[in-house]
Motif scaffolding. Structure first.
Motif, short mmCIF file in Angstrom:
data_model
loop_
_atom_site.label_atom_id
_atom_site.label_comp_id
_atom_site.label_asym_id
_atom_site.label_seq_id
_atom_site.Cartn_x
_atom_site.Cartn_y
_atom_site.Cartn_z
N ASP A 134 -19.87 38.56 -71.34
CA ASP A 134 -19.16 39.80 -71.61
C ASP A 134 -18.01 39.91 -70.59
O ASP A 134 -18.29 40.05 -69.38
CB ASP A 134 -20.07 41.00 -71.49
CG ASP A 134 -19.34 42.31 -71.84
OD1 ASP A 134 -18.32 42.23 -72.55
OD2 ASP A 134 -19.83 43.36 -71.39
N PRO A 135 -16.74 39.78 -71.03
CA PRO A 135 -16.28 39.52 -72.40
C PRO A 135 -16.49 38.06 -72.78
O PRO A 135 -16.80 37.25 -71.92
CB PRO A 135 -14.82 39.88 -72.32
CG PRO A 135 -14.44 39.58 -70.91
CD PRO A 135 -15.63 39.92 -70.08
N PRO A 136 -16.19 37.73 -74.05
CA PRO A 136 -16.35 36.33 -74.45
C PRO A 136 -15.34 35.45 -73.74
O PRO A 136 -14.28 35.91 -73.31
CB PRO A 136 -16.11 36.38 -75.96
CG PRO A 136 -16.38 37.79 -76.35
CD PRO A 136 -15.93 38.64 -75.19
N LEU A 137 -15.63 34.23 -73.66
CA LEU A 137 -14.76 33.27 -72.98
C LEU A 137 -13.67 32.80 -73.95
O LEU A 137 -13.94 32.01 -74.88
CB LEU A 137 -15.59 32.10 -72.46
CG LEU A 137 -14.82 31.03 -71.68
CD1 LEU A 137 -14.17 31.63 -70.42
CD2 LEU A 137 -15.75 29.88 -71.32
N ILE A 138 -12.42 33.28 -73.74
CA ILE A 138 -11.25 32.89 -74.56
C ILE A 138 -10.06 32.72 -73.62
O ILE A 138 -9.79 33.60 -72.78
CB ILE A 138 -10.92 33.95 -75.63
CG1 ILE A 138 -12.10 34.12 -76.60
CG2 ILE A 138 -9.64 33.58 -76.38
CD1 ILE A 138 -11.88 35.21 -77.63
N ALA A 139 -9.40 31.59 -73.75
CA ALA A 139 -8.21 31.30 -72.94
C ALA A 139 -6.96 31.38 -73.83
O ALA A 139 -6.96 30.85 -74.96
CB ALA A 139 -8.33 29.94 -72.29
N LEU A 140 -5.87 32.02 -73.35
CA LEU A 140 -4.63 32.18 -74.10
C LEU A 140 -3.49 31.47 -73.35
O LEU A 140 -3.48 31.41 -72.11
CB LEU A 140 -4.29 33.67 -74.25
CG LEU A 140 -5.34 34.51 -74.99
CD1 LEU A 140 -4.91 35.98 -74.99
CD2 LEU A 140 -5.54 34.02 -76.41
#
Length: 980
Positions: free
Chosen positions: A52-58
């Motif tokens: 939490d939060p989800p693991l997302i790379a931008l």
């Protein structure tokens, strides 16, 4: 393509622009972006982490490029190629799920254990796919912090901290908490590691346990109901897992502190012959911490039910007087019934040989002592002693011993009686010149007379004084009345026991009597006694001294104590005369306990009376105010005297022999028990003698039995009785005799009657054996006697242990004629004939016609003559056959068959004279063993004159065949077919 075809220059320009655009688009200008902090949860035994939060790379780099077809595509510089975790020994890894979107997950490399580590913290970084020739174009995001918590599963059960719990409570009290049990759970989470509940598994117990593990009682406990409670308790965690093992809880109930004796065994076993036995080896006094200043304890051994108040030797009263030193002038008026003393046969007794001979008088029975038994002159000093048990009775006189007129008058010359719990001795003086008052009645008022207990009474009478000893203690008469002496009279007196002889026709009222209606021989008795009597004795000419009286009364069992040196001065111990009770006083509790622990029971008898002896301890405790501040209850128990191993008295010896009539008629007579042996044995069980391993194996094997062995022991005898089997002794021509000087040397006495002879007195088996060797039987008229049978029985402890019946049969050898008898008496015969011939039956017929005995030859003579004749005939026949064989041999020599004589004895049968062989052998044995001449002489006396004559006949036959004797010596005789 069409443009480039039609317009080549335009096409070139377009390609150049596209190339420039691609170069612009491939430049990696931005770093990937992720959150700064992540929080994750993972469950034990699982690898997936929820973040939490989800693991997302931008990434902000251009994600599109234009192709010739103008389709949009992703560039490598805009993609997320991975995540990198930073930290030491981090058990997690990050994985990209979609490079284009930058989505990823964190997962555990291995199974996690919450109990080892509940939380993990590390950093994570994302990187894109932009790479140059040297990798310099790759961009990394900032480092984000990741917090991961490991969630627990309920994999462990509760475990108690202790293997068992113990507590002690006092009875009668209700507790809020007695003790606390505690269990733990190895799970890491609060939910699964907490113990939510405890439970008592044991049903129906007065206890409860709460959720915190505190145990308390639900009701007041009683030590008398239960000394200890055993509970089984279990625990549950909040995940409802039960404890892997339940725990045992022991709760002891302690009685309310009451001063008392502790460590006291109520049953104490005593094995005979083991000496003294400590009664209270572990006992101590509990005073509940009270300030004690003095202690007094009385220990009583109750033996009133044993014998006459305690365990004593159960020999006859006369024997006991001798053992105690009263060696002469003693007459026993209540002896055990026997052939020589039968006036007590009709009285009921206790019928037990373990204790003394006790006679019961029920108020209707009395006995008359035979005339001449007591020759006491009242002018002489004399002693009356008796054991008596008497309870409260009627207000009438109860006579113990009475000497009164036989006929005409009812005058009581002397008597001992009980009246209103008083012991009274009446002693009327004989007529004298001075007709004045003299002491006549002596009264003693005693509690012992009516307490229903056994007491020993001794009256020493030395007129005009009388001394009374009761259980060894002296008592003076409280009243002495006087009376005139008796008038002169020639009336004979009658001595009675249990009542007083009274002539119903008499009118003399000098003595008040109460007649009671009775039947049979008691019609002239009055003043009957109700109670028990034993050991009634009169000893004339001498008074009993205090030493003898104490010896007669002293018990063979009692209490004893060996004071330790360190406490001897701090404690005072006192005994009563017969050691049946003792008193201990002191002020030091520790010293007092040590003295009590050294008190013992002792029984010095070789064969004590088995049974129970009750024990009682009475205690008084005082405090500083000199008052009894602590009440100590009496402690009671008993000593169990085990059954002694009973001895088996065996009499053995020659039980059948014959003697010539001359020996019966000689001055010495015939010795009845020449080789008598008296042996006493006991049977015991002992373990077999084996090695240790075998012994251990035997303990495990229930089939192994103990070995029974017989062991010889030594003890005394008090009676041996020789009785005649068959007709009674005729004093005119036969008698049993013994050397009286030998009896007196050994302190024994002898009484005889027409039934036999009785030897009494306490002495060793060896001395009795020697005396019995001296008993002779004499008969002056043996012409009419063939045999005589006797029975010998010995006993110990007044018949408690009795030997076997040893029976002896003595045969009388009669001679054929007086002349031959005289000749044979001069020469010892060489042959004994112990065989009883069937042709003459002597059993049951001791007497025959004397004339026939002198004329008709005996059966033995006839048989011997027949045997000798047969032997002579066989010898003649043998000589005849030898001569015939010799003639055949001579003929063989003449024919030249052989140069030497060759006897053919295949059919030859020679009969040997057995009597001749016995005589030769017997005479050689006499020469070689001169020490056995006495025994051989006893057997040789059995030979008759006829046997001597047969020997002479055999010698004559040998002279006739003297020439053939040398030939017979060379032959081997075949006597297999001969019957003799």
């Amino acid at each position: 393509a069409s443009v480039m075809t039609e317009f080549p220059l335009c096409g070139l320009i377009i390609m150049t622009f596209e190339h420039l655009l691609c170069l612009f688009l491939t430049v990696n200008k931005h770093k990937p972006w992720i959150e700064t902090t992540y929080h994750g949860i993972v469950t034990e035994n699982d690898d997936k982490v929820l973040l939490d939060p989800p693991l997302i790379a931008l990434d902000k780099d251009a994600p599109l490029r234009y192709a010739e077809s103008f389709e949009v595509t992703l560039t490598e510089e805009g993609e997320i190629c991975g995540f990198r975790i930073h930290g030491q020994n981090v058990p997690f890894e990050a994985v990209v799920l979609d490079k284009s979107t930058g989505e990823g997950v964190i997962r555990a490399k291995d199974k996690l254990d919450c109990e080892l580590q509940k939380e993990h913290t590390f950093t994570i970084q994302a990187y894109d796919c932009g790479e140059g020739p040297d990798g310099a174009n790759m961009k990394k995001s900032h480092k984000a912090t990741v917090h991961i918590q490991v969630n627990d599963i309920n994999e462990y059960s509760p475990v108690f901290k202790e293997k068992s719990y113990k507590a002690t409570v006092i009875e009668g009290k209700k507790y809020d908490s007695i003790l606390k049990v505690e269990a733990v759970d190895a799970d890491c989470s609060f939910q699964f590691s907490q113990i939510c509940n405890y439970e008592i598994v044991t049903p129906d117990v007065p206890f409860t346990v709460d959720k915190d593990g505190f145990i308390k009682n639900t009701e007041k406990l009683s030590y008398g109901k239960e000394h200890m409670y055993k509970l089984t308790v279990t625990a549950y965690d909040c995940g409802k897992n039960r404890a892997s093992e339940d725990v045992l809880v022991k709760i002891s109930v302690k009685p309310t502190c009451k001063p008392s004796w502790q460590g006291f065994n109520k049953r104490i076993e005593y094995e005979p012959g083991t000496g003294s036995l400590a009664l209270f080896p572990s006992m101590h006094l509990e005073t509940c911490d009270e300030p004690i200043t003095s202690i007094r304890a009385s220990i009583e051994l109750e033996t009133n039910h044993i014998g006459k108040g305690c365990d004593r030797d159960t020999y006859s009263e006369k024997s006991l007087h001798k053992l105690c030193g009263a060696s002469s002038g003693t007459v026993e008026l209540l002896p055990a019934p026997s052939s020589s003393a039968n006036w007590t046969v009709g009285l009921p007794t206790d019928n037990g040989h373990d204790s003394d001979q006790v006679f019961e008088f029920n108020g209707t029975q009395a006995i008359k002592v035979p005339d001449g038994m007591v020759s006491t002159s009242l002018k002489e000093p004399f002693t009356i002693s008796v054991w008596m048990r008497h309870g409260p009775g009627a207000h009438e006189k109860e006579t113990i011993l009475c000497n009164s007129d036989k006929t005409d008058m009812n005058r009581h010359h002397y008597s001992l009686y009980v009246h209103n719990c008083r012991l009274i001795l009446l002693l009327r003086q004989d007529p004298s010149e001075a007709e004045n008052y003299k002491p006549a009645e002596f009264h003693w008022k005693l509690d012992q007379v009516c307490d229903k207990e056994w007491h020993h009474y001794v009256l020493n009478v030395e007129f005009p004084t009388v001394s009374l000893f009761v259980d060894g203690t002296t008592f003076e008469p409280f009243l002495v009345t006087e009376d005139y002496p008796l008038h002169a009279s020639k009336i004979e007196t009658q001595l009675t026991i249990g009542a007083c002889w009274q002539d119903n026709s008499g009118h003399d009222n000098e003595t008040e009597t109460v007649s009671e209606p009775t039947s049979g021989g008691n019609a002239r008795m009055a003043q009957f006694f109700r109670g028990n009597l034993a050991g009634l004795m009169i000893r004339s000419g001498k008074l009993e001294n205090k030493k003898v009286i104490d010896c007669l009364y002293t018990c063979k069992e009692g209490l004893d104590v060996q004071l330790p040196e360190e406490v001897a001065s701090a404690v005072k111990v006192e005994f009563n005369p017969n050691q049946s009770s003792l008193t201990v006083e002191g002020d030091d509790i520790d010293a007092f306990d040590k003295v009590m622990q050294h008190i013992s029971y002792l029984n010095s008898r070789q064969f004590p009376t088995p049974g129970i002896r009750h024990l009682r301890i009475s205690t008084t405790v005082k405090c500083f105010n000199e008052e009894a501040c602590v009440s100590v209850p009496d402690a009671e128990g008993y000593v169990m005297v085990l059954q002694p191993e009973e001895p088996k008295i065996s009499l053995s010896g020659i039980d059948h022999f014959a003697r010539s009539a001359a020996e019966f008629e000689s001055q010495e007579g015939v010795t009845l028990f020449p080789e008598l042996r008296i042996v006493s044995t006991i049977t015991r069980e002992v373990e077999s003698d084996t090695d240790s391993e075998a012994a251990e194996g035997a303990d495990d094997d229930p089939t192994v039995q103990e070995t029974v062995v017989s062991e010889e022991i030594m003890h005394n005898l008090d009676t041996c009785e020789i009785t005649v089997v068959g007709d009674e002794l005729d004093g005119e021509h036969e008698s049993l005799e013994v050397d009286m000087s030998q009896l007196q040397q050994r302190g024994l006495e002898m009484s005889s009657s027409n039934l036999g002879l009785v030897i009494t007195g306490v002495n060793t088996m060896a001395n009795y054996e020697q005396v019995l060797h001296l008993i002779h039987y004499k008969n002056w008229h043996t012409e009419a006697l063939f045999d005589r049978k006797f029975k010998l029985v010995c006993s110990e402890l007044n018949g408690r242990y009795i030997s076997n019946d040893f029976k002896v049969e003595v045969n009388v050898i009669h001679t054929a004629s007086p002349v031959d008898h005289a000749n044979n008496a001069m020469v010892q015969p060489n042959f004994i004939n112990p065989i009883h011939h069937a042709s003459v039956d002597l059993s049951g017929h001791n007497l025959v016609n004397a004339h026939q005995a002198s004329v008709v030859p005996s059966a033995a003579t006839i048989v011997i003559v027949v045997c000798v004749s047969f032997l002579v005939f066989m010898i003649i026949l043998g000589v005849f056959r030898i001569r015939a064989a010799h003639q055949r041999t001579m003929r063989d020599q003449e024919n030249g068959k052989e140069n030497e004589m060759d006897w053919d004895d295949s059919a030859l049968t020679i009969t040997v004279n057995p009597m001749e062989t016995y005589e030769d052998q017997h005479s050689s044995e006499e020469e070689e063993e001169e020490e056995e001449e006495s025994e051989d002489g006893e057997e040789e006396d059995d030979i008759t004159s006829a046997e001597s004559e047969s020997s002479e006949d055999e010698e004559g036959g040998e002279v006739e065949d003297q020439q053939g004797a040398s030939r017979q010596q060379q032959l081997e005789w075949d006597d297999s077919t001969l019957t003799y």
